[in-house]
Design an enzyme around this catalytic site. Sequence first.
Site: not given
Length: 417
Positions: A22-23, A115, A120, A304, A326, A396
Amino acid sequence: MDKFIIEGSHKLKGTVYISGSKNAALPILASALLNEKPIVIKNVPKLKDVFTTIKLLQEMGCKCNFTDNLKIDCSSVKSTKAPYELVKTMRASILVLGPLLARFKHACVSMPGGCAIGVRPVNLHIEALKNMGAQITIEDGYIKAQADKLKGTDIYLDLPTVTGTENIMMAAALAKGCTTIKNAAKEPEIVNLAEALNKMGAHIEGAGESIIKIEGVDHLHESSDISIMSDRIEAGTFMCMALATGSSIDIKHAPTCAMDAVRDKFLEANGVIKKVDDKTIKVWGENIKPINIKTMAYPGFPTDMQAQFVSMLTRASGVSIVEETIFENRFQHVAELKRMGADITLSGNKAIIKGVDKLTGAPVMATDLRASASLVIAALSAYGTTNISRIYHLDRGYEQLDVKLSNLGAKIRRVKE
Ligand code: EPZ
């Protein structure tokens, strides 16, 4: 809205095929806006965030055809606006700002709100584009930007922001002169984007290092040779599932060269990895050992993967400490895991996890993408049945996770809430 019903304590077995990342996909799709010629992209994952990005591109006038591969033709863009209605569902929409400004000299992109995991901010994106000559104001919740011609310059990033590095790299690809990004993010997905841009005729060197040099060009050309790298976070998630359930599975297409920190921590937790062939690793393990983790920018341990390891460590034979450096609010999975019997104490940005003998199934709620994955891991290893609601968070970033898990023998059902 969908939910998962998972009956725990079943071993997994068989082979899982890792999808495209995805990223890596999101910035490469956005980079199509730089090109007046069509591009064809291979190994694009069929994920909600990818479909959202395609919708955003189509609303601007791009033509997208997604079958096995994804063809994008941005020769007739009519709008340079990214509306709030779409951006609020996917913060990564900010990635269209750099390309729109570089090619069309103006852009109007909704400020991506925060989010679940944090505020962010995008201040570093905006400051860098201003340093390249853009006039940028924030009005009515929108980033309004214009630039006659972006100029190459030296940019030092206070933080190695991933999408910030990507936005600047894309803007610099068509700027006049050379841009040097210092303290750039080094994630493998940035290397994938640079490869894609260079295949379109950009001149980018040093991606994956902390100094990236981009020599601007006037135009890009068509390419049908762009491919999305495999998803290192999905691969790491399946490794945690294997160890959490005491199973042995084969993982195909794991980008092992981009997973050193995850591999090292998996081995330290008593996991085992064996290379079967160039495209396959076998992973297994049981009797999870407690470990300490600190999330860092790449090549450190990825934020992640934090939620997935926390979930697995709830059944380690001792105390683990996981520090999240992070994002400021990335422990929302902890409250849900405690409903399943986990013994976790939060202290500032640290989670202190005391291993327990077992988790028990319970109704829980997904709060964000990686938290959802951590709840699936817990449910697979728990005694009894777990209902996970709001599974749209998971869709997602994971392609058909329930299908992949069913193929591995998990007892998982997707039902309408
Ligand atoms: C990317 O987000 C990923 N998303 C995230 O993955 C990932 O968690 C994150 O990088 C860190 O690795 C995509 O690539 C689409 P950052 P990004 O800018 O770029 C601060 C997932 O689960 N910051 O590297 O938004 C920021 O607050 C998602 O797949 C500023 O202060 O992350 C954070 O503390 C979640 N100002 C830190 O930098 C800025 O202008 C790192 O954020 C930008 C960032």
